[in-house]
Design a protein around this motif. Sequence first.
Motif, PDB file in Angstrom:
ATOM      1  N   MET A  64     -45.357   5.083  26.633  1.00 58.07           N
ATOM      2  CA  MET A  64     -46.346   5.511  25.638  1.00 58.07           C
ATOM      3  C   MET A  64     -46.513   7.081  25.603  1.00 58.07           C
ATOM      4  O   MET A  64     -46.827   7.846  24.728  1.00 58.07           O
ATOM      5  CB  MET A  64     -47.384   4.776  25.722  1.00 58.07           C
ATOM      6  CG  MET A  64     -47.356   3.297  25.022  1.00 58.07           C
ATOM      7  SD  MET A  64     -46.991   3.293  23.457  1.00 58.07           S
ATOM      8  CE  MET A  64     -48.384   4.419  22.753  1.00 58.07           C
ATOM      9  N   CYS A  65     -46.585   7.710  26.941  1.00 60.24           N
ATOM     10  CA  CYS A  65     -46.807   8.929  27.194  1.00 60.24           C
ATOM     11  C   CYS A  65     -45.544   9.872  26.367  1.00 60.24           C
ATOM     12  O   CYS A  65     -46.104  10.702  25.776  1.00 60.24           O
ATOM     13  CB  CYS A  65     -46.752   9.415  28.862  1.00 60.24           C
ATOM     14  SG  CYS A  65     -48.140   8.906  29.570  1.00 60.24           S
ATOM     15  N   THR A  79     -46.463   2.494  30.585  1.00 62.32           N
ATOM     16  CA  THR A  79     -47.140   3.719  30.314  1.00 62.32           C
ATOM     17  C   THR A  79     -46.528   4.945  30.290  1.00 62.32           C
ATOM     18  O   THR A  79     -46.751   5.840  29.388  1.00 62.32           O
ATOM     19  CB  THR A  79     -47.982   3.979  31.795  1.00 62.32           C
ATOM     20  OG1 THR A  79     -49.041   2.736  31.953  1.00 62.32           O
ATOM     21  CG2 THR A  79     -48.667   5.199  31.900  1.00 62.32           C
ATOM     22  N   ASP A  87     -56.730   9.682  34.915  1.00 66.12           N
ATOM     23  CA  ASP A  87     -56.826   8.171  34.949  1.00 66.12           C
ATOM     24  C   ASP A  87     -58.256   7.872  35.307  1.00 66.12           C
ATOM     25  O   ASP A  87     -58.865   8.682  35.865  1.00 66.12           O
ATOM     26  CB  ASP A  87     -55.830   7.827  35.857  1.00 66.12           C
ATOM     27  CG  ASP A  87     -55.834   8.207  37.413  1.00 66.12           C
ATOM     28  OD1 ASP A  87     -57.178   8.527  37.819  1.00 66.12           O
ATOM     29  OD2 ASP A  87     -54.746   8.117  38.120  1.00 66.12           O
ATOM     30  N   ASN A 145     -53.668   4.547  27.766  1.00 67.45           N
ATOM     31  CA  ASN A 145     -52.939   3.510  28.246  1.00 67.45           C
ATOM     32  C   ASN A 145     -53.800   2.430  29.221  1.00 67.45           C
ATOM     33  O   ASN A 145     -53.886   2.550  30.313  1.00 67.45           O
ATOM     34  CB  ASN A 145     -52.106   4.117  29.252  1.00 67.45           C
ATOM     35  CG  ASN A 145     -50.829   4.905  28.571  1.00 67.45           C
ATOM     36  OD1 ASN A 145     -50.282   4.121  27.482  1.00 67.45           O
ATOM     37  ND2 ASN A 145     -50.563   6.247  28.756  1.00 67.45           N
ATOM     38  N   ASN A 185     -54.992   7.266  31.621  1.00 67.26           N
ATOM     39  CA  ASN A 185     -54.057   6.148  32.169  1.00 67.26           C
ATOM     40  C   ASN A 185     -55.156   5.272  32.795  1.00 67.26           C
ATOM     41  O   ASN A 185     -56.147   5.774  33.471  1.00 67.26           O
ATOM     42  CB  ASN A 185     -53.040   6.608  32.918  1.00 67.26           C
ATOM     43  CG  ASN A 185     -51.931   7.494  32.287  1.00 67.26           C
ATOM     44  OD1 ASN A 185     -51.757   7.068  31.131  1.00 67.26           O
ATOM     45  ND2 ASN A 185     -51.467   8.254  33.052  1.00 67.26           N
ATOM     46  N   THR A 199     -53.511   1.017  23.906  1.00 71.74           N
ATOM     47  CA  THR A 199     -52.741   0.108  24.328  1.00 71.74           C
ATOM     48  C   THR A 199     -53.609  -1.006  25.027  1.00 71.74           C
ATOM     49  O   THR A 199     -54.476  -0.730  25.642  1.00 71.74           O
ATOM     50  CB  THR A 199     -51.340   0.419  25.193  1.00 71.74           C
ATOM     51  OG1 THR A 199     -51.988   0.863  26.446  1.00 71.74           O
ATOM     52  CG2 THR A 199     -50.746   1.496  24.645  1.00 71.74           C
ATOM     53  N   LEU A 242     -54.319   9.544  23.879  1.00 77.07           N
ATOM     54  CA  LEU A 242     -53.585   8.253  24.372  1.00 77.07           C
ATOM     55  C   LEU A 242     -54.280   7.469  25.385  1.00 77.07           C
ATOM     56  O   LEU A 242     -54.703   8.075  26.512  1.00 77.07           O
ATOM     57  CB  LEU A 242     -52.132   8.543  24.754  1.00 77.07           C
ATOM     58  CG  LEU A 242     -51.447   7.450  25.387  1.00 77.07           C
ATOM     59  CD1 LEU A 242     -51.352   6.278  24.208  1.00 77.07           C
ATOM     60  CD2 LEU A 242     -50.167   7.866  25.859  1.00 77.07           C
ATOM     61  N   VAL A 252     -45.147  -2.539  25.127  1.00 77.53           N
ATOM     62  CA  VAL A 252     -44.974  -1.163  25.601  1.00 77.53           C
ATOM     63  C   VAL A 252     -43.734  -1.025  26.234  1.00 77.53           C
ATOM     64  O   VAL A 252     -43.036   0.067  26.549  1.00 77.53           O
ATOM     65  CB  VAL A 252     -46.134  -0.924  26.363  1.00 77.53           C
ATOM     66  CG1 VAL A 252     -47.437  -0.656  25.540  1.00 77.53           C
ATOM     67  CG2 VAL A 252     -46.479  -1.756  27.550  1.00 77.53           C
ATOM     68  N   CYS A 288     -42.435   1.870  20.938  1.00 74.69           N
ATOM     69  CA  CYS A 288     -43.634   2.862  21.142  1.00 74.69           C
ATOM     70  C   CYS A 288     -43.410   4.209  20.376  1.00 74.69           C
ATOM     71  O   CYS A 288     -44.635   4.687  19.672  1.00 74.69           O
ATOM     72  CB  CYS A 288     -43.484   3.080  22.645  1.00 74.69           C
ATOM     73  SG  CYS A 288     -43.898   1.975  23.946  1.00 74.69           S
TER      74      CYS A 288
END
Length: 253
Positions: free
Chosen positions: A113-114, A110, A174, A81, A131, A7, A79, A56, A62
Amino acid sequence: MSHILITGAASGIGLATARRFHSRGWSVGLLDMNAQALQAVEAELGERAWSRALDVRDAAACRAAADAFAVQAGGLDVLFNAAGILRMGFVEEVDPELHRRTLEINVQGTLNMCLACLPHLKRATRPHVLNMSSASALYGVPHLAVYSASKFAVRGLTEALDLEWRRHGIRVQDLMPPFVDTPMVRDQAFQAPVVKRMGVKLSAEEIAVAAEHALDSDRVHTPVGLPFRLTVLMEKLTPRRATRELMRWLSRP
């Protein structure tokens, strides 16, 4: 072939990461609100690139985007983010609507999308969620109050999901960089004193490298840049008031 969905892929960290993973032979899914810029990135990357304009904050959109990429690419392994917004300024002087958008995009986006990617990640061999948190998730940063709060939320979500989703075999991690030389930071009308004092020393490409390395690491949090890694160490070894005093000094006009 591995497949990554990113994203915020039309500029900044998302774009740099898309370029890096694509150059490594990955299939890359590009998501961003800026449809025109997104099409240019897809054209630049060419084969193994797919894009869709996406807000998002829209959970249904999404899910549709995650499903479409997984079908087109033949799977979804990572993924990333990277989508996020920032507005610097005294908290009471920033438009409340921008505060709301910051929380919705940085936090709810976030999470959206998860959840959208979860069914596909569960089928992957080595699935990851990565992330974008921030150095501002270590201690609240003046003039970035709501952005900082949003990144604390991302940090907490990352920690919780990394434990919850172990049962699915999914790692959730992250990145925590300080200020990065991206349009989001450069184009601020108000430059926070902490930015002027610390400087903007990291490039988007350096964050893309950190993203790649994080996937081979067992760390939940990846502090980026030597100065911030030292700050994290100080936070662990000294009373929390020492971090507060450091932040007070960095934030002086």
